[in-house]
Scaffold this active site. Structure first.
Site, short mmCIF file in Angstrom:
data_model
loop_
_atom_site.label_atom_id
_atom_site.label_comp_id
_atom_site.label_asym_id
_atom_site.label_seq_id
_atom_site.Cartn_x
_atom_site.Cartn_y
_atom_site.Cartn_z
CD1 TRP A 102 -51.80 -7.91 18.31
CD2 TRP A 102 -53.38 -6.53 17.52
NE1 TRP A 102 -51.98 -8.16 16.96
CE2 TRP A 102 -52.93 -7.33 16.45
CE3 TRP A 102 -54.36 -5.58 17.27
CZ2 TRP A 102 -53.43 -7.22 15.15
CZ3 TRP A 102 -54.87 -5.46 15.98
CH2 TRP A 102 -54.41 -6.27 14.94
CG ASP A 172 -56.91 -8.98 22.48
OD1 ASP A 172 -57.35 -10.06 22.04
OD2 ASP A 172 -56.40 -8.11 21.74
CE LYS A 196 -55.26 -12.73 14.44
NZ LYS A 196 -55.27 -11.68 15.43
C1 LIG Z 1 -55.54 -10.23 15.40
C2 LIG Z 1 -55.62 -9.60 16.72
C3 LIG Z 1 -56.50 -8.52 16.97
C4 LIG Z 1 -57.36 -7.91 15.91
O1 LIG Z 1 -58.33 -8.79 15.48
P1 LIG Z 1 -59.41 -8.34 14.39
O2 LIG Z 1 -60.29 -9.53 14.29
O3 LIG Z 1 -58.68 -8.04 13.13
O4 LIG Z 1 -60.12 -7.15 14.93
C5 LIG Z 1 -56.53 -8.01 18.25
N1 LIG Z 1 -55.77 -8.51 19.23
C6 LIG Z 1 -54.93 -9.53 19.04
C7 LIG Z 1 -54.12 -10.06 20.17
C8 LIG Z 1 -54.83 -10.11 17.77
O5 LIG Z 1 -54.00 -11.14 17.58
#
Ligand SMILES: *Cc1c(COP(=O)(O)O)cnc(C)c1O
Length: 360
Positions: A102, A172, A196
């Site tokens: 990511w 993030d 998540k």
């Molecule tokens: C799932 C995830 C993403 C991507 O999320 P989307 O909603 O599919 O854009 C980005 N960063 C992390 C750490 C993730 O777990």
């Protein structure tokens, strides 16, 4: 009706009381005669839902004054672009820590908008870890320092907040948001996709410090323009109303459960027992340094990968679903977010021991 233990990395398990409440309120939300999905986002009913969710989130995270809490769309992936668009301003570059997939995606996206300086690479080692901050090649003039708080795929998590030495810190937090208390005042921007750890897909929470609202490039799409969305209470256009409502129910559930302190205790306990079970066996292995092991996503491999499909099949028969690791790394991954009950982790540990006994 029967529910399985769902170890999916995302979209992921939600608290059962939240799903029950949503079901109860489906046809008639509190006497309005309609479901939340059918409401105008500008109407009194939805505005009250939206405001309550925002207030509860601020309370849970202890968000200090001087921050905006936005409820946007486009997932964390949209933020990979929105962050540089909003924050680069007239700076020459931004700093990024690369701890895995990511991080890499965030870096690649940011490179479309400006120069990126990768200050450290953490994903290549075995066991995987996070390079010590003393080795990071940071730039004191960077627009911001970005890191992925928890690499969902490899299960590498920052258990402490890095010290960005005055440079706005951007994180993030998609797969760790609300899993423990955090000191928001140390951040310039925090963003997290809901699917998540706190809601359905379609919603992304962005927390941004006020002094960073005036840097956006003129090319920034208005739906991802932090200042424009902040002025519009995240309703510059139609927001993800139903996801926002469900996230609000999750925030209320978190408050009833004792807030993020209580969540942190439970999550630490869940993770510790699963890692202990993996570590005491030669049959399973987790490839992450103990100092960087994720509380939320626990990847593990079987010593004999010929047994992977038998493991998954037997797990599924035992009501333990979605344990297959990400296609890029193989093996297994158990995502044990807030809504995964401790009984689910216990059931997984028991299953793993049984499977080892029969196949080890
Ligand atoms: C799932 C995830 C993403 C991507 O999320 P989307 O909603 O599919 O854009 C980005 N960063 C992390 C750490 C993730 O777990």
């Amino acid at each position: 009706m029967s529910r399985i233990y769902n170890f999916s990395a995302g979209p992921a398990v939600l608290p059962e009381p939240v799903l029950e409440q949503a079901a109860e309120e489906m046809l008639d939300w509190r006497g309005t005669g309609m479901s939340v999905m059918e409401m105008s986002h500008r109407g009194k009913a939805f505005v009250s839902i939206a405001e309550q969710a925002q207030a509860d989130l601020k309370e849970l995270l202890n968000v200090p004054d001087g921050y905006q809490v936005l409820f946007l769309q486009g997932g964390a992936t949209a933020q990979f672009a929105a962050v540089p668009l909003n924050l680069l301003g007239d700076h020459a570059s931004a700093d990024y820590v690369n701890t895995g997939s990511w991080s890499k995606k965030a870096i690649a996206e940011a490179r479309q908008y400006g120069a990126v300086n990768v200050v450290a690479e953490g994903a290549q080692t075995d066991p995987m870890g996070i390079p010590p901050q003393s080795q990071w090649q940071t730039d004191p003039n960077a627009a911001y320092l970005h890191y992925c708080a928890n690499e969902t795929i490899t299960g590498v998590e920052f258990l402490d907040i890095p010290d960005s030495q005055g440079v706005p810190l951007v994180s993030d937090m998609s797969s760790t948001f609300l899993s423990r208390p955090i000191d928001v005042s140390q951040f310039g921007v925090i963003y997290a996709g809901a699917q998540k750890n706190f809601g359905p897909a379609g919603l992304t929470v962005v927390i941004v410090r006020d002094d960073l609202l005036s840097r956006a490039s003129a090319q920034t799409p208005s739906v991802w323009h932090y200042q424009a969305q902040s002025k519009a209470d995240s309703m510059l256009n139609t927001p993800a109303t139903y996801s926002w409502y469900i996230a609000g129910l999750v925030f209320q559930w978190l408050k009833r459960e004792g807030g993020l302190e209580a969540m942190a205790k439970r999550n630490a306990r869940k993770a510790a027992k699963l890692y202990a079970a993996i570590d005491q066996s030669d049959f399973y292995r987790n490839p992450v340094e103990p100092s960087a092991r994720s509380w939320m996503n626990v990847p593990f491999v079987l010593a004999d990968d010929q047994l992977d499909s038998a493991f998954l099949k037997a797990a599924s028969e035992a009501g333990l679903e979605t344990l297959k690791g990400h296609r890029s790394v193989g093996g297994m991954r158990a995502s044990i977010y807030n809504a995964m009950p401790e009984s689910g982790v216990d059931a997984l540990i028991e299953f793993m021991a049984d499977f080892e006994k029969q196949n080890g």
